[in-house]
Design a protein around this motif. Structure first.
Motif, mmCIF file in Angstrom:
data_model
loop_
_atom_site.group_PDB
_atom_site.id
_atom_site.type_symbol
_atom_site.label_atom_id
_atom_site.label_comp_id
_atom_site.label_asym_id
_atom_site.label_seq_id
_atom_site.Cartn_x
_atom_site.Cartn_y
_atom_site.Cartn_z
ATOM 1 N N PRO A 1 0.840 -1.206 -0.079
ATOM 2 C CA PRO A 1 -0.102 -0.367 -0.213
ATOM 3 C C PRO A 1 1.282 1.247 -0.005
ATOM 4 O O PRO A 1 1.951 1.610 0.532
ATOM 5 N N LEU A 2 -0.133 1.985 -0.776
ATOM 6 C CA LEU A 2 1.303 3.507 -0.979
ATOM 7 C C LEU A 2 0.620 4.535 -0.013
ATOM 8 O O LEU A 2 0.895 5.525 0.240
ATOM 9 N N LEU A 3 -0.608 4.847 -0.362
ATOM 10 C CA LEU A 3 -1.951 5.245 0.563
ATOM 11 C C LEU A 3 -2.966 4.685 0.483
ATOM 12 O O LEU A 3 -3.857 4.196 0.666
ATOM 13 N N ARG A 4 -3.121 4.396 1.782
ATOM 14 C CA ARG A 4 -4.394 3.715 2.469
ATOM 15 C C ARG A 4 -5.568 5.749 3.091
ATOM 16 O O ARG A 4 -5.147 6.055 3.832
ATOM 17 N N TYR A 5 -6.797 4.977 3.384
ATOM 18 C CA TYR A 5 -7.850 5.748 3.815
ATOM 19 C C TYR A 5 -7.821 5.684 4.775
ATOM 20 O O TYR A 5 -7.618 7.386 5.332
ATOM 21 N N SER A 6 -6.924 5.408 6.068
ATOM 22 C CA SER A 6 -6.704 5.888 7.529
ATOM 23 C C SER A 6 -5.977 6.303 7.402
ATOM 24 O O SER A 6 -5.610 7.112 8.185
ATOM 25 N N ASP A 7 -4.855 6.136 6.704
ATOM 26 C CA ASP A 7 -3.373 7.547 6.564
ATOM 27 C C ASP A 7 -4.451 8.702 6.664
ATOM 28 O O ASP A 7 -3.899 9.640 6.467
ATOM 29 N N VAL A 8 -5.549 9.213 4.860
ATOM 30 C CA VAL A 8 -5.871 10.167 4.482
ATOM 31 C C VAL A 8 -6.470 10.467 6.227
ATOM 32 O O VAL A 8 -6.726 12.263 6.157
ATOM 33 N N LEU A 9 -7.732 9.970 7.126
ATOM 34 C CA LEU A 9 -8.001 10.221 7.733
ATOM 35 C C LEU A 9 -7.522 10.650 9.277
ATOM 36 O O LEU A 9 -7.391 11.600 9.538
ATOM 37 N N LEU A 10 -6.089 10.128 9.177
ATOM 38 C CA LEU A 10 -5.121 10.509 10.148
ATOM 39 C C LEU A 10 -4.842 12.271 9.767
ATOM 40 O O LEU A 10 -4.283 12.997 10.473
ATOM 41 N N MET A 11 -4.124 12.055 8.895
ATOM 42 C CA MET A 11 -4.071 13.463 8.073
ATOM 43 C C MET A 11 -4.435 14.301 8.102
ATOM 44 O O MET A 11 -4.092 15.785 8.464
ATOM 45 N N PHE A 12 -5.922 14.842 7.299
ATOM 46 C CA PHE A 12 -6.489 14.945 8.201
ATOM 47 C C PHE A 12 -6.628 15.947 9.283
ATOM 48 O O PHE A 12 -6.421 16.879 9.318
ATOM 49 N N ALA A 13 -6.875 14.724 10.168
ATOM 50 C CA ALA A 13 -7.333 14.964 11.721
ATOM 51 C C ALA A 13 -5.682 16.105 12.350
ATOM 52 O O ALA A 13 -6.203 16.363 12.991
ATOM 53 N N GLU A 14 -4.419 15.225 11.977
ATOM 54 C CA GLU A 14 -3.488 16.304 12.130
ATOM 55 C C GLU A 14 -3.557 17.845 12.130
ATOM 56 O O GLU A 14 -3.151 18.439 12.261
ATOM 57 N N ALA A 15 -3.646 17.304 10.163
ATOM 58 C CA ALA A 15 -3.321 19.602 10.010
ATOM 59 C C ALA A 15 -4.733 19.946 10.153
ATOM 60 O O ALA A 15 -4.813 20.597 10.613
ATOM 61 N N GLU A 16 -5.375 19.714 11.041
ATOM 62 C CA GLU A 16 -7.038 20.039 11.040
ATOM 63 C C GLU A 16 -6.331 20.839 12.547
ATOM 64 O O GLU A 16 -6.546 22.243 12.961
ATOM 65 N N ASN A 17 -5.827 20.089 13.367
ATOM 66 C CA ASN A 17 -5.347 20.707 14.552
ATOM 67 C C ASN A 17 -4.637 21.265 14.225
ATOM 68 O O ASN A 17 -4.185 22.238 15.118
ATOM 69 N N GLU A 18 -3.791 21.265 13.684
ATOM 70 C CA GLU A 18 -2.674 22.209 13.461
ATOM 71 C C GLU A 18 -3.205 23.958 13.159
ATOM 72 O O GLU A 18 -2.806 24.556 13.099
ATOM 73 N N VAL A 19 -3.792 23.737 11.814
ATOM 74 C CA VAL A 19 -4.377 25.035 12.071
ATOM 75 C C VAL A 19 -5.069 25.466 12.379
ATOM 76 O O VAL A 19 -4.869 26.827 12.690
ATOM 77 N N ASN A 20 -5.754 24.896 13.715
ATOM 78 C CA ASN A 20 -6.867 25.270 14.362
ATOM 79 C C ASN A 20 -5.948 25.877 16.046
ATOM 80 O O ASN A 20 -6.868 26.266 16.162
#
Lengths: 1095, 525
Positions: B383-402
């Motif tokens: 696997p090079l990209l899994r959806y769980s990775d996407v979810l975690l990236m989203f959450a991390e970035a969201e935390n950083e942005v806000n």
């Protein structure tokens, strides 16, 4: 004006010229005599240098008239012992009418009384006899006594008298060469000629020798010389397609004055081979045959069963006692009485060798022919391997009219080599354990069960295999079952037309083909190392087939012009020519895996899984214009100028043409008056030459970028393999020739009435614009790109001496000695690159470790690695209270963790003193190129006996003995692996003086060190041949003209410090990677007995 | 005589003119870029050649599966042949595997450059062509991501070489930030061109979802260490959000099933968005289309073909085990609690103290469908990209942005967590759902959760580096392993203990520096 050339191989070219009703006898020295003075006197003129001079002097200034009556006369020609001589050409000097003597030596011819008859026969002095009044003649002919002491040398597109040579050209003494019992001439060439390095990679039957003339110019491209066989220049003829007994002469062109006539292909030197041609005379049948046997020159001494078990117990104290002691219920001492299996004895055999040659030669004045055939077979000294050849040749020369001669030669040979490739990985995986000699040496001599038949009969030693990645397969069974053979059919055809346009000008048109069909077949059933059923073997029972067809053709048109001034002081000859040559090659092959029925062999390949396919087509063309002029002033001052222009399809149009000039000068100082003060000097000549030659040994299409679609790069989109394009080569449109500029200074000296001949040459070759498969930054997307970059210099000294030490009535002793020094230096590399590191591929742990370095200012091949420093001793450690040893601070590691190092472990020198061993501690540890090489040849003859003893050597090169990594300490730590006897002496608490590391103390894997560098110098008693020629009277009684019996031995004994099987070894040979030994096929020593008979 | 000479001159001149014709020998054996790229098939094959960069030994077939230290603090590589290499962080600038990896990406970049330069000549449907250009453009950017992320500044080569001159070959490095900018720009352009994942229907080809997800990843790399362009967090969040908003993607209900699907060559485009495709078991014509997933990083160590041989090179670092709670279903799947012994194989469970010994269990060979289970290669996709990775990236970035977690961020991490504990991913679950975390707690949760979810997928080192905790975490493991006695631990001791600040970047290979004097070595090497 009509000329009769009587004999050309003499210093004095004797010609009879008919002009204005007068006959003249001339010599090339310019002396012209009217032989009319002999009118009425009996004349017998044996044309040897001294006698001719005398006779000619006596013949001066007399008149001769030819107005007498023609009559029929009869005669009989006999040899010096009064036996009738058949096939002698009898010619009437004025009319050219000729006859040939019959079996009883009788002839009959019509001639005028005042005329002359000439009697010619090859091998006999030509006789000139006045007709006179008698009608019955008894003529006695004398054999040419001094066997060709003045020699012509083939210099390509012509020959010259050896004395008139300006370049460095060496001749191979074919008589001596043919005493060696070999399949092809290259196997016997080593040590024969100064400046020519000939070496075998290993003893595998059917492999060719490496021939390097005056050092390697090219770093990544081939350094093989150009071969010219009967006028057909070809880079890779396959030496074995010629039967050595068919070879008349081999001339080796070394300096640029000589090689420039071959222009773009001359830089690596040129080997000119002329085959034997038909001769005038009644048919002569010759048979030469020999039968003999061979065996390995050396076997390695392995551990005895006792030593082996003792080592196993030390190395693996947990498992080994169960396997070797507990389970079979034995003590270690019991193994002293057990014989064990000697795998080398099972694998290496005494094997037969046969050689049979038959030839018929004969002809009339107009027609000469020679037909010959040969059979050669040599079983390998390793089971199920060998080489065989069947070959036939026919040559025909026909004079159509006086000015027009045509001829052709065909040579067909079919040869086959077979058997496992010893130095190639033999498994599906390519690890060290799949190599044949690893398996021969490593297979254990004893088992714990005591039944060794199992060991010999079973394909795998189940108990002994601790790791399944160890592909140790029974070497005997595997070798017996493997099918690997390569069959070549080669047809060489040459034809020529010679037309004498005028007396001075000759046109020569040649055409030739060289066709080769090569077939590779491999089949591995389930009882072979490559086919046994295993989870490791994804190919299963498998087979492979490949066919290569190669066609070379050429056309050469030359004009030869010879002229001498009226005063005979200046002589001039010139060659002008235009040649065309081309090659087409195609290759097709396929593999199949998991064959369902292994009993069908290769024909069952259609019942399996298809493997990769192979298809290739390539070709090139070459057009050349050439010119050479020789000017000669009284044979004292000699000048040769050569020029060749080559156009090759391998290069882009703007770089297609290149020009190769050279000049050679010679001064025969011995012909100067002041040299008469030194009467011991019979002849002395200084030579100087300079010239440029080229090398175009690159792939036919490397200037084109290429894309490939290889299976391994397919991408399985949606689980479907999709073809995929790879950019595998960047084409370089700017590629041009590699140019070698060579200067040569030489001296030829003959002393003491030619009892001592000496030739010395010094040379320097600078090779510019190297055609280098140059390393480029990977960021370009490519690994290498062919570029013209770099500069390599080779300089050297060659000395050849031949002496006649003793010459008595019945006894003679002659000696030939040659030595050559060559130094090779890299003066430039790819842009900013300071060194080329090279690795050799043999097993994955080591494959990416560089073992060789070509460094700016250094030679093309130096070994690099760690410097071995014996073993760690107790003194290097602190003993802890718990009894363990910890390396003292300040004592460097060997690359392992400090805590892992124990007394008796392998130790290396920490070059940069930083306490740890890493890549910074890698230094130069050996030289790959010899300092000097040479040969020493002696001939003793007593009455009919002749004894030839030939030594050959190489001095100063090192060998990396990789076998010892595995068998002198077992660096991969494999269980149940037998070792060399040299490892009986290893470090242990009781044997602390040993430099060999303790059992299991090998240190880090995958490193090369000076421990395994060995001096590869050797002196070899290469050939010893004893022959006896029966007195002719005895031969006659057996209805033969002559009969010779001989015994001949090859590779009889070798003096060397090299501990491996043979010091002539280089299993991954290239200019950058010489002298690597791993699982080399052993060398054979050969003894044959043979006869040579003429009918 | 004169006539003859004249004749020769004439013949010579005739031959001269016909010479050049005679000397024009054109290769029939292979194609050159100049005469390729004419048909759609040819374009497809050339594109496939770019993809194949990822199936080579030096990339995902072998080296990047646990043999190049990319797992950071998750595991160590137990392979005798890999001692003193990049695998145990004990290497120098002439490490052959690093060089091979460098070489492979650049070979792929070259193929992509040639593709992009020649594709215009192909006569084919413009939409399909556009999609192909997008894939090539993205892959080139991805290869640069692999390079810049591990080597820092590297030569940025966007055109194939035209000559072999020094100037064409010796290209200086471009600063890492500029390379990242180019990567992002190219990926953004490519995303517009390629097809939706539903149109494609399988995970082996680059889709919009794949590009968006990798864009999110790239933006996180840029936002973190060493570039620290924090403005990219917002972009990262938006790209991840785009994937989530497609409505196509969701987590597979079973964590093990994700990997069993990889093993069985079953596509699950809902979760496994982009994969490297491997094929076959190393037999027949396409013997090299298999990889070593499950073989190198599988459960050792038996020769039993019914179980499947695995080197078992990837062994875990003990702290990874303790990151999981005992009811986290991922633990005993990602970390196999057993090993195989003997042939036929016995399943033997590890003792509780045997943790550094345990093998990666994600891709289990017993699930392979292609028999026999070859010892050499497997068909298992990586696997090079899994959806769980996407979810975690989203959450991390969201935390950083806000500056603190948002509801959406919690929902994202909880979807991943619910699946991990065997619950429905979309149904809020008060027993396990995370909430009430500070910015820092949320970040740390994600730092651990990424290991729990994505262990052994080759992402860890890059994550640790961008968070600026690579050396710290590696030294932490080194301290954990230090007191353990026994030779066995020498390997992990060295692997973790050797790491210093310089190891955040790989060295520029010595070989390359020898051929390109413009290159500047990374700090500390």
């Amino acid at each position: 004006m009509q000329r009769y050339k009587l004999r050309t191989n003499s210093h004095f070219l004797i010609q009879i010229k008919k002009g204005l009703g007068l006959f003249y006898l001339t010599t090339v020295l310019g002396t012209c005599v009217n032989i009319g003075s002999v009118c009425g006197q009996p004349l017998s003129l044996a044309v040897s240098k001294s006698k001719a001079t005398k006779d000619i002097a006596a013949l001066k200034k007399s008149a001769f008239k030819s107005n007498q009556q023609v009559k029929t006369l009869k005669g009989k020609v006999s040899d010096e012992r009064g036996r009738p001589l058949a096939g002698v050409t009898v010619r009437v000097a004025s009319t050219g009418v000729q006859a040939i003597t019959d079996r009883s030596g009788n002839f009959s011819i019509r001639a005028a009384e005042s005329d002359y008859l000439t009697f010619t026969m090859l091998g006999y002095e030509t006789l000139i006899q006045p007709v006179g009044s008698s009608s019955e003649y008894a003529v006695k002919m004398v054999p040419i006594s001094t066997a060709i002491e003045e020699v012509t040398v083939n210099i390509g597109y012509g020959t010259v008298d050896k004395n008139d040579l300006t370049g460095s050209v060496a001749q191979v003494n074919m008589e001596d060469l043919n005493k060696a019992p070999v399949a092809s001439f290259d196997e016997a060439l080593a040590g024969r000629v100064a400046g020519v390095q000939v070496s075998a990679n290993e003893g595998q039957p059917g492999t060719e020798m490496n021939i390097v003339i005056r050092g390697g110019n090219s770093l990544t491209q081939s350094n093989d010389p150009l071969y010219v066989i009967d006028g057909f220049p070809i880079e890779d003829p396959g030496a074995a397609v010629l039967n050595p007994a068919d070879i008349e002469s081999i001339d080796i062109l070394k300096d640029a004055s000589a090689t420039a006539i071959y222009g773009s292909r001359g830089a690596n030197g040129v080997i000119i081979i002329e085959t034997k041609k038909g001769q005038v005379g009644r048919p002569t049948i010759r048979y030469e045959g020999s039968v003999g046997f061979q065996q390995v020159t050396k076997k390695m001494e392995m551990m005895s069963p006792y030593e082996f078990v003792k080592y196993q117990l030390e190395m693996n104290p947990e498992v080994s006692p169960i396997v070797y002691l507990t389970r079979p219920g034995r003590e270690l001492e019991d193994y002293r009485n057990i014989q064990g299996v000697n795998w080398q004895d099972l694998m290496f055999r005494q094997s037969p060798m046969h050689n049979h040659n038959l030839s018929v030669t004969g002809g009339t004045k107009e027609t000469h022919y020679r037909i010959s055939g040969s059979l050669f077979s040599r079983d390998g000294i390793v089971v199920n391997s060998g080489y065989e050849r069947a070959q036939a040749r026919i040559g025909l020369d026909q004079t159509i009219v006086d000015k027009l001669t045509v001829g052709l030669q065909f040579n067909y040979s079919r040869d086959k080599n077979y058997g496992s490739l010893s130095s190639a990985a033999q498994g599906v995986s390519t690890g060290y354990s799949t190599y044949m000699l690893y398996r021969i040496w490593g297979y254990r001599p004893v088992t714990g069960t005591g039944d060794f038949n199992d060991l010999v009969d079973e394909l795998m030693d189940e108990e002994g295999l601790v790791s399944f990645s160890d592909a140790r397969v029974n070497p005997l069974l595997s070798a017996e079952n493997e099918v690997r053979e390569q069959t070549r059919n080669t047809l060489i055809g040459n034809a020529y037309v010679k037309y004498k346009i005028t007396d001075d000008l000759e046109l020569n048109i040649r055409g030739g083909i060289n066709s080769r069909w090569l077939k590779d077949e491999e089949f591995y059933n389930s009882r072979t190392a490559r086919g046994y059923p295993s989870v490791n073997n994804f190919k299963g029972v498998n087979g492979e087939f490949r066919q290569v067809e190669r066609n070379d053709w050429m056309n050469e048109n030359t004009l030869t012009y010879k002229k001498r001034t009226a005063n005979k002081r200046h002589s001039f000859n010139a060659v002008l020519g235009m040649t065309m040559q081309g090659r087409q090659q195609s290759q097709y092959g396929y593999e199949a895996y998991e064959l369902l029925n292994e009993n069908l062999g290769l024909s069952g390949m259609d019942n399996g899984v298809p493997g990769p396919l192979d298809a290739l087509k390539t070709g090139h063309t070459l057009v050349s214009f050439l010119a050479r002029g020789n000017y000669n002033y009284r044979s004292k001052y000699l000048l040769t100028g050569t020029f060749r222009a080559d156009g090759s399809s391998k290069f882009a149009p703007q770089n297609r043409w290149a020009y190769f000039p050279s000049v050679g000068l010679a001064w025969r100082i011995s012909r100067e008056k002041f040299m008469q003060a030194l009467p011991m000097v019979s002849d002395a000549k200084f030579r100087f030459s300079y010239g440029e030659t080229g090398n175009n040994r690159i792939g036919d299409f490397v200037r084109f970028s290429s894309l490939s679609t290889d299976y391994p790069r397919y991408y399985p989109f949606n689980n479907t393999p999709t073809p995929s394009v790879n950019t595998n080569r960047f084409g370089n449109e700017n590629l041009k020739w590699e140019t070698t500029k060579q200067t040569d200074i030489g001296l030829d000296l003959e002393l003491f009435k030619k009892r001592l001949n000496l030739t010395i040459d010094v040379y320097r070759k600078n090779t510019h614009d190297l055609l280098l498969n140059a390393n480029v930054p990977y960021s370009s997307g490519y690994s290498t790109i062919y570029k013209n970059i770099g500069l390599v210099r080779n300089e050297g000294l060659e000395i050849s001496v031949s002496t006649t030490n003793l010459k008595r009535r019945n006894f003679a002793w002659t000696t030939d000695f040659n030595i050559s020094f060559n130094r090779n230096k890299v003066l430039g590399l790819t842009d900013d690159e300071e060194q080329i590191l090279s690795d050799v591929s043999w097993t994955s742990t080591y494959n990416s470790q560089p073992l060789y370095m070509a460094k700016l200012g250094g030679s093309a091949a130096a070994f690099i690695g760690y410097v071995w420093d014996g073993v760690y001793q107790y003194a290097d450690f602190n003993k802890l209270p718990n009894g363990t040893y910890v390396l003292k601070n300040g004592v460097p590691t060997n690359g392992l963790d400090r805590e892992a190092i124990q007394p008796g472990d392998m130790k290396y020198v920490d070059i940069n003193d930083d306490g740890i061993l890493n890549e910074q501690d890698i230094v130069e540890i050996g030289r790959g190129i010899p300092i000097h090489i040479g040969g020493f040849n002696n001939n003793f003859s007593y009455k009919g006996f002749n004894l030839n003893i030939f030594f050959q050597w190489s001095y100063g090169n090192d060998i990396f003995n990789t076998n010892r990594i595995m068998f002198e300490g077992n660096s991969e730590g494999r269980g149940h692996l037998n070792q060399y006897a040299s490892y009986v002496d290893r470090w242990s608490p009781d044997n602390q003086d040993s430099r060999n590391y303790r059992a299991g103390g090998q240190g880090p894997r995958g490193v090369y060190s000076s421990k395994y560098i060995e001096d590869g110098s050797y002196l070899r008693l290469k050939t010893v041949a004893l022959s006896y020629t029966l007195p002719q009277s005895m031969a006659r009684k057996m209805k033969m003209n002559n009969l010779e019996l001989y015994a001949s031995a090859q590779n009889l004994y070798t003096w060397t410090n090299y501990s491996g099987m043979d010091p002539e070894v280089s299993v991954r040979h290239s200019t950058l990677t010489p002298g690597f030994d791993y699982s080399a096929y052993p060398m054979a020593k050969t003894l044959v007995f043979g006869i040579k008979a003429g009918f | 005589m004169k006539k003859t000479l004249l004749y020769i001159v004439v013949v010579g001149m005739i031959s001269m003119t016909s010479c050049n014709k005679f000397l024009n020998v054109v290769p029939e054996d292979f194609v050159s870029p100049e005469n390729y790229f004419e048909t759609e098939d040819e374009a497809n094959f050339a594109l496939s050649g770019i993809y194949s960069t990822m199936t080579q030994n030096a990339t995902y077939a072998s080296y990047m599966l646990g043999r190049m230290g990319l797992e950071g603090d998750e595991s160590w590589n137990h392979y005798t042949g890999d001692r003193f290499t990049v695998a145990d962080n004990n290497y120098g600038p002439n490490e052959s595997r690093i060089l091979a990896n460098w070489r492979e990406w650049y070979a792929g970049i070259n193929r992509a450059n040639i593709f992009l330069e020649n594709i215009d000549r192909v006569a084919m449907d413009e939409d399909r062509k556009r999609s192909m250009i997008g894939q090539a453009l993205f892959l080139r950017a991805y290869f640069y991501l692999m390079l810049v992320n591990r080597f820092g500044a590297v030569p940025l080569i966007l055109e194939s070489i035209k000559t072999s001159d020094v100037e064409s070959l010796q290209i200086p490095q471009t600063p890492a930030k500029q390379i990242y900018d180019k990567i992002i720009a190219d990926m953004e352009e490519a995303a517009e061109m390629v097809d939706d994942i539903t149109t494609i229907g399988y995970g082996g080809r680059v889709s919009k979802s794949a590009i968006w997800g990798v864009l999110a990843r790239t933006c996180l790399y840029v936002a973190g260490n060493p570039i620290n362009d924090v403005s990219r967090y917002e972009e990262a969040r938006d790209w991840a959000k785009k994937v989530m908003d497609t409505g196509v993607h969701r987590l597979n209900t079973s964590f093990p099933q994700v990997f069993i699907n990889h093993v069985r060559d079953i596509y699950d485009i809902e979760e496994s968005i982009w994969e490297v495709e491997f094929w076959g078991n190393g037999t027949g014509v396409y013997a090299n289309l298999g990889g070593y997933v499950g073989r190198n990083n599988g459960i050792g160590n038996t020769q039993d073909p019914n179980v499947g041989y695995a080197v078992g090179a990837t062994r875990i670092a003990r702290p990874l085990y303790f990151k999981f709670k005992s009811d986290d279903l991922r633990r005993d799947w990602a970390i196999a609690p057993f090993r195989y012994v003997g042939n036929p194989a016995d399943t033997v469970y590890w003792e509780s103290g045997q943790l550094y010994q345990r093998y990666c269990g994600k891709w289990r060979r017993t699930y392979e469908l292609i028999l026999p289970r070859s010892t050499t290669r497997t068909a298992t996709n990586f696997p090079l990209l899994r959806y769980s990775d996407v979810l975690l990236m989203f959450a991390e970035a969201e935390n950083e942005v806000n500056g603190s977690p948002t509801e959406e961020a919690y929902e994202a991490i909880n979807q991943v967590k619910r699946r991990a504990y065997g619950y429905d991913q979309f149904t809020p679950n008060t027993d396990i759902d995370e909430d009430d975390l500070s910015y820092q707690e949320f970040l740390e949760y994600i730092q651990d959760e990424r290991s729990r979810e994505l262990a052994f997928e080759g992402l860890r080192k890059s994550d640790l580096v961008r968070w600026g905790i690579y050396v710290r975490n590696m030294q932490y493991i080194a301290q954990d392993v230090a007191p353990l006695s026994g030779d066995f631990y020498d390997f992990p001791r060295r692997t973790f203990g050797s790491v210093t600040e310089r190891h955040t970047l790989w060295p520029i290979p010595t070989y390359e520096m020898g051929l390109n004097p413009h290159l500047v070595q990374n700090p500390g090497w």
